[in-house]
Motif scaffolding. Sequence first.
Motif, short mmCIF file in Angstrom:
data_model
loop_
_atom_site.label_atom_id
_atom_site.label_comp_id
_atom_site.label_asym_id
_atom_site.label_seq_id
_atom_site.Cartn_x
_atom_site.Cartn_y
_atom_site.Cartn_z
N GLU A 77 0.85 -1.23 -0.08
CA GLU A 77 -0.02 -0.03 -0.07
C GLU A 77 0.88 1.22 0.12
OE1 GLU A 77 -2.69 0.02 3.30
OE2 GLU A 77 -3.54 -2.01 2.84
N ARG A 78 0.54 2.29 -0.66
CA ARG A 78 1.19 3.61 -0.42
C ARG A 78 0.03 4.63 -0.04
NH1 ARG A 78 5.79 3.05 -3.73
NH2 ARG A 78 6.44 5.29 -3.44
N VAL A 79 0.74 5.43 0.94
CA VAL A 79 -0.22 6.41 1.57
C VAL A 79 0.44 7.79 1.25
CG1 VAL A 79 -0.91 7.36 3.88
CG2 VAL A 79 -0.64 4.76 3.44
N SER A 80 -0.17 8.69 0.64
CA SER A 80 0.20 10.10 0.28
C SER A 80 -0.01 11.17 0.99
CB SER A 80 -0.50 10.56 -0.98
OG SER A 80 -1.91 10.52 -0.87
N GLN A 81 -0.85 11.06 2.24
CA GLN A 81 -1.04 11.90 3.44
C GLN A 81 0.13 12.20 4.28
OE1 GLN A 81 -3.10 9.06 2.57
NE2 GLN A 81 -5.10 9.35 3.93
N PRO A 82 0.41 13.34 4.67
CA PRO A 82 1.56 13.55 5.50
C PRO A 82 1.30 12.63 6.61
CG PRO A 82 0.55 15.91 4.74
CD PRO A 82 -0.35 14.66 4.36
N ALA A 83 2.63 12.17 7.14
CA ALA A 83 2.72 11.25 8.31
C ALA A 83 3.72 11.81 9.30
CB ALA A 83 3.02 9.74 7.78
N GLU A 84 3.31 11.75 10.44
CA GLU A 84 4.29 12.37 11.46
C GLU A 84 4.69 11.06 12.57
OE1 GLU A 84 2.99 16.50 12.90
OE2 GLU A 84 1.15 15.11 12.90
N LEU A 85 6.23 10.91 12.69
CA LEU A 85 6.79 9.89 13.56
C LEU A 85 6.01 9.84 15.17
CD1 LEU A 85 10.27 9.66 12.21
CD2 LEU A 85 8.28 9.08 11.04
N ALA A 86 5.74 10.94 15.41
CA ALA A 86 5.17 10.93 16.91
C ALA A 86 3.96 9.90 16.94
CB ALA A 86 4.86 12.45 17.28
N GLY A 87 3.52 9.69 15.92
CA GLY A 87 2.23 8.83 15.80
C GLY A 87 2.66 7.39 16.24
#
Length: 453
Positions: free
Chosen positions: A323-333
Amino acid sequence: MSQPDVLFVVLDSVRRDRVSAYGHDRETTPNLDRFAEEATLFEHAYTPAPWTLPSHSSMFTGLSPSEHGITNGFSDQSLRLPDSIETLTERLSADGYRTAGFSNNPWVGTLSGIDRGFDEYVEWDLEIGVDGDADISTTRDRLYSAAHNLLAQGARQPVFLLKRRLFTSNLVDRASRWMRATAEDESPTFTFLNLMEAHSPYFPPRDAFEALDLSPPGPIEPRLLNTKLLAYVLGRADLPPERRERVLEFYDASLRYQDRKLDQLLSTLKETGRYDDSLVILVADHGKNLGEHDRDGTPPHSTRPVNTKVPLIVKRPGQDAPERVSQPAELAGIFDLATEPELSPTATLCGNEAALVEDYVPHTGRTTEPTTRWRVLADGTHHYVRADDGREYLFGPDGNRVSEDRETLLNRFATAMESRVARLSEWGDEEKADSEGLSRGTESQLEDLGYLE
């Protein structure tokens, strides 16, 4: 959903643009690429902070740097997470997990308090920081751990630098033993590693160059190249184009070697029969500027995408298709991702329209210097950078400053930044743990990594 095993590997200082799964033309990471074929690749993942100490602190707490308070690495300030802030490992341990950590980086362990909650923990210098009952350390490992301080005093530099690969290999071997030793346990396991081959200095093996069709170095070149690279990192010399190209070849060869050790980890997990149902998180804590940006420029090079935008690939339990995700991701999550496995990776990592990065400059030093806080808001297309004194910059997807509709975009990002910052709860200085001095071995290692002058 039953509690899955969690394998969390931080590929320290790995640049997104040098990973072949993200389009690099050299096959630097074939095993990581194969892993991505059955996992979720985040196209626009951002670190909470562009260097190791605050970034790991955020991943292990779910908090931004200004919230957990670990923002700088000055040797006369607190470097440790306050005991009142629960770490990822402490949460998982309370939930019944057996836990083990293996760190290739001096910031990640006792020095920062990230070793809290682990049943087993092996530090960057192969000291056994926390010794549990899994019996993963050999007699030789224990003897070395007991004598490592004497070795550090007797040989100030080369012992740790020239044996980086030995240390990486040893940590991966111990992690593999841990996974085998706990394979029959009913309790779920949490295994954490920080691997540091992508962090200068670079001493990749000859066969890693050959695998990439690169010219292997002679016996003298690695030492000379790394000496000049350290001068660049410390701001004492430039990195001319021809030297930069060779540095990038050393960097790519280091990634290729590290990728081999990553395959050992994943293969061991598969051998135990627990891979399919495991949550596997592979991520870089930050990137690395190797000549792309002026080290004395404004905004700081550390706020630019080469440092803030990182590779992140996650395999959720039972996943076997890409799968590929284009939304911005944050590592704190990552904190929520590991502690709430019933939630999807997208839900825990992509909860905001733009990712927030905080950078307190300078990062480290011998004494306290005036610090400027910079914040970045990035949505995968635009990169908005602002200092506390009001200076602001906006960059487009090509890395150049935006000119078209600049004022409109600046106003939109400034408003979004103010809204996001208003939701943060800053940690008071009075809550920080007491400062601890650096050991001579740790101080020497931080000097050679470019953190202290």
